[in-house]
Every structure is written in structure tokens, then in C-alpha cells.
Design a protein around this motif. Sequence first.
Motif, mmCIF file in Angstrom:
data_model
loop_
_atom_site.group_PDB
_atom_site.id
_atom_site.type_symbol
_atom_site.label_atom_id
_atom_site.label_comp_id
_atom_site.label_asym_id
_atom_site.label_seq_id
_atom_site.Cartn_x
_atom_site.Cartn_y
_atom_site.Cartn_z
ATOM 1 N N ALA A 61 71.881 -33.877 7.375
ATOM 2 C CA ALA A 61 71.979 -32.437 7.153
ATOM 3 C C ALA A 61 73.131 -31.858 7.976
ATOM 4 C CB ALA A 61 70.669 -31.754 7.519
ATOM 5 N N ALA A 62 73.750 -30.812 7.439
ATOM 6 C CA ALA A 62 74.827 -30.115 8.149
ATOM 7 C C ALA A 62 74.251 -28.848 8.766
ATOM 8 C CB ALA A 62 75.961 -29.769 7.187
ATOM 9 N N TRP A 63 74.203 -28.818 10.096
ATOM 10 C CA TRP A 63 73.598 -27.689 10.807
ATOM 11 C C TRP A 63 74.660 -26.808 11.439
ATOM 12 C CZ3 TRP A 63 68.614 -26.274 10.532
ATOM 13 C CH2 TRP A 63 67.693 -27.224 10.056
ATOM 14 N N ARG A 64 74.380 -25.505 11.470
ATOM 15 C CA ARG A 64 75.235 -24.534 12.133
ATOM 16 C C ARG A 64 74.364 -23.587 12.946
ATOM 17 N NH1 ARG A 64 78.171 -27.757 10.389
ATOM 18 N NH2 ARG A 64 80.167 -27.514 9.276
ATOM 19 N N VAL B 78 70.943 -22.692 10.864
ATOM 20 C CA VAL B 78 71.027 -22.803 9.408
ATOM 21 C C VAL B 78 71.434 -24.227 9.071
ATOM 22 C CG1 VAL B 78 72.249 -22.054 7.339
ATOM 23 C CG2 VAL B 78 71.598 -20.370 9.083
ATOM 24 N N GLY B 79 70.676 -24.878 8.203
ATOM 25 C CA GLY B 79 70.969 -26.253 7.822
ATOM 26 C C GLY B 79 71.121 -26.403 6.323
ATOM 27 N N ALA B 80 72.186 -27.098 5.907
ATOM 28 C CA ALA B 80 72.348 -27.500 4.505
ATOM 29 C C ALA B 80 71.836 -28.924 4.397
ATOM 30 C CB ALA B 80 73.815 -27.405 4.089
ATOM 31 N N LEU B 81 70.750 -29.117 3.679
ATOM 32 C CA LEU B 81 70.031 -30.388 3.663
ATOM 33 C C LEU B 81 70.577 -31.321 2.590
ATOM 34 C CD1 LEU B 81 66.428 -28.895 3.964
ATOM 35 C CD2 LEU B 81 68.029 -29.446 5.819
ATOM 36 N N THR B 82 70.247 -32.592 2.731
ATOM 37 C CA THR B 82 70.656 -33.581 1.729
ATOM 38 C C THR B 82 69.515 -33.921 0.779
ATOM 39 O OG1 THR B 82 70.120 -35.387 3.257
ATOM 40 C CG2 THR B 82 72.398 -34.577 3.252
ATOM 41 N N HIS B 83 68.381 -33.287 0.957
ATOM 42 C CA HIS B 83 67.258 -33.481 0.040
ATOM 43 C C HIS B 83 66.568 -32.136 -0.139
ATOM 44 C CE1 HIS B 83 64.474 -33.070 3.397
ATOM 45 N NE2 HIS B 83 65.195 -33.951 4.062
ATOM 46 N N SER B 84 65.713 -32.051 -1.114
ATOM 47 C CA SER B 84 65.005 -30.797 -1.348
ATOM 48 C C SER B 84 63.966 -30.574 -0.258
ATOM 49 C CB SER B 84 64.324 -30.813 -2.719
ATOM 50 O OG SER B 84 63.396 -31.884 -2.796
ATOM 51 N N ALA B 85 63.733 -29.309 0.057
ATOM 52 C CA ALA B 85 62.768 -28.958 1.093
ATOM 53 C C ALA B 85 61.653 -28.121 0.464
ATOM 54 C CB ALA B 85 63.454 -28.188 2.210
ATOM 55 N N PRO B 86 60.431 -28.241 0.966
ATOM 56 C CA PRO B 86 59.325 -27.471 0.401
ATOM 57 C C PRO B 86 59.468 -25.974 0.632
ATOM 58 C CG PRO B 86 58.642 -28.627 2.386
ATOM 59 C CD PRO B 86 60.001 -29.143 2.054
ATOM 60 N N ALA B 87 60.219 -25.570 1.655
ATOM 61 C CA ALA B 87 60.421 -24.153 1.972
ATOM 62 C C ALA B 87 61.723 -24.028 2.743
ATOM 63 C CB ALA B 87 59.253 -23.605 2.787
ATOM 64 N N THR C 32 77.424 -18.406 7.355
ATOM 65 C CA THR C 32 77.040 -19.642 8.040
ATOM 66 C C THR C 32 76.677 -20.725 7.034
ATOM 67 O OG1 THR C 32 76.177 -18.290 9.856
ATOM 68 C CG2 THR C 32 75.539 -20.604 9.818
ATOM 69 N N ALA C 33 76.011 -20.336 5.959
ATOM 70 C CA ALA C 33 75.684 -21.302 4.905
ATOM 71 C C ALA C 33 76.956 -21.853 4.260
ATOM 72 C CB ALA C 33 74.795 -20.640 3.853
ATOM 73 N N LEU C 34 77.955 -21.003 4.044
ATOM 74 C CA LEU C 34 79.224 -21.466 3.496
ATOM 75 C C LEU C 34 79.893 -22.461 4.434
ATOM 76 C CD1 LEU C 34 80.714 -18.160 2.018
ATOM 77 C CD2 LEU C 34 79.992 -20.181 0.736
ATOM 78 N N SER C 35 79.830 -22.197 5.724
ATOM 79 C CA SER C 35 80.409 -23.123 6.701
ATOM 80 C C SER C 35 79.697 -24.470 6.655
ATOM 81 C CB SER C 35 80.323 -22.516 8.110
ATOM 82 O OG SER C 35 80.811 -23.407 9.080
ATOM 83 N N ALA C 36 78.375 -24.442 6.548
ATOM 84 C CA ALA C 36 77.615 -25.693 6.489
ATOM 85 C C ALA C 36 77.915 -26.466 5.206
ATOM 86 C CB ALA C 36 76.119 -25.395 6.598
#
Length: 287
Positions: A70-73, A93-102, A163-167
Motif C-alpha cells: 500500500a502507498a501511505w501518506r 491516507v493509504g492507497a491499497l493494493t486490494h479491496s478493503a471492507p471499509a 493526499t489521495a492523488l499523491s498516494a
Amino acid sequence: MASIAPQFEQLLNHLKARVPEYVHPLLDLSAAAHFLLNPPDPNDNPAGRWFLEALSANLLPDAIRDDRSAAWRLTTVIVVDADRRARITTFMVGALTHSAPAIFPEWAASVLDDATRSAIRDAFQAASSLTDSDRSFFCFPLLPPNGPGRIERRSIGLPIALTALSALTGKPMADSMIATGDIDPANSPFSVRPVADIPAKADVACRSGFRLLLIPAKGESALQRDGISIKPVNDLEQAWLWARFYAPGWEIELDLLYHTQNEPGLLVDRSRMRHTVKSFGSRRSCW
């Protein structure tokens, strides 16, 4: 790991003994944020790996801690309390590599009201649309669950979207930049909607050492403060341009770059104007 883990746990417990009990989860979250931003290698940093594995699932779900790609900021936002006092707080804020339940831990509802959580969802939707990404997000504030400091309303939408764009892109944002505003997720380029208490937010941003504050163009657009540049932005694309490339003295160039995205002829006109001014100055110096 067997010898290092107890030492780390002993240090953490020593810190917890010095603060009120409700702050203990915040210490755990702060340590977790450090290890998420700097993923521990089991060989080089066994204590970090041990800590993430031992962390309560009530604070961070197992699926989030196990996503090592995951890419965290870490980002700062300005919030205003019920008594109208502005303060700075921090989010992961983290951009994950898999789906998350929430996209939030369960305890987030104790410190984020419905409007704030909705604004964060809209911010993630806009960032995903702007980058054509299907990655999932996860977000949590560095605040003690059920503690003081509840965050209300939608003004953190813009900083969370940036921040999400950066991640998602892997591109850093400018140092000493902070933003406030609400994101309209309906259509690209995703308008930045007005929010309240801009003067108070500008004051706390300046006192905290920030050098650039992005605010909605609709509202307090003429606001000025000594020691900080205050830039009104119309949409997320313009805000991202400033967040990425801002440096003192580049204000005119950034505005020009933004406007030439829709009107390329402006760049030609600007170049001609500079050439005319330069030529006029050269002739005048010969008089």
C-alpha cells in the motif's frame, strides 16, 4: 524478534504510563503510522513487523496491516472546534493494493461526524476519477478514539483528495502546503466548494509555519496574511497543480499553466508579451 519485541513493548508501555489512559490508543496509532509509512523489513526491523502484527484489530483491521504494498501518506488538515477555534490535526491516507471492507476503522465514527466521513468518500471518488484508478483507500485520523477533538463538517475534502492523488501517483506535494475546501465529486475537474471559517484557518496555518494555503475561490478569495501565500482554487486539478509545483515566486507561471490547459493560445500571447517588453527595454536603454 523474540529479544527485540519485549524491549519495544516495554518502551511503549513506559510512554503510556506517562499519559492519560484515553491517549494510549493514539500512541499505538502513531507508532503504526510510522511503520506504515516506512514498511519494516522483518530482518532489519523485526520490532516494527512485530508491532503491526500485534496491534489490535479494533484500531486497524488485519487486511490493512497486511497490505505491505500500500502507498501511505501523512497529511495535515485544518479543523475548527465548536467554539470556532482552528487547529491542525493529522490524517493517514493509504492507497491499497486490494479491496478493503471499509475506508475507515470502526472507531472513526467516534471522532468524525457524518458530514466529514461523506466528504472523505467524495474526495477519494474524485481522486480515483482524476487518475482513472480502481485502487481502494483507507483513512484514519491520528486522534484517540472516543477522545476529545471531534472533527465536523466537510472542509477536509480538498486536503484528503490531494493526499489521495499523491498516494495514487507516487508524486510528492510541495513542502509547507496546507489546504481547506470541500470537493464536488460529480464532474471533472471537480469543483472546490466554499467552506466556513477561512480567516481563522489562515491564522492558524500562518502560526504553524505553513507557506501556502489553498482555499476555495468562491468565498474569501481576497484574503491576505503576512508570511503565507493564500491561493484561491476553482477545482481539484488547479489545486493539484499548486500542491505539486508551488515555490515562492512561481505564482504567475502556475496560474498561466493552469489556464493554458483550456486556452493554449494564452501561452503564445504570454511569450509575445515578454518578447515585446524585453525588446522595448533594450531600445530604451540605448536612448
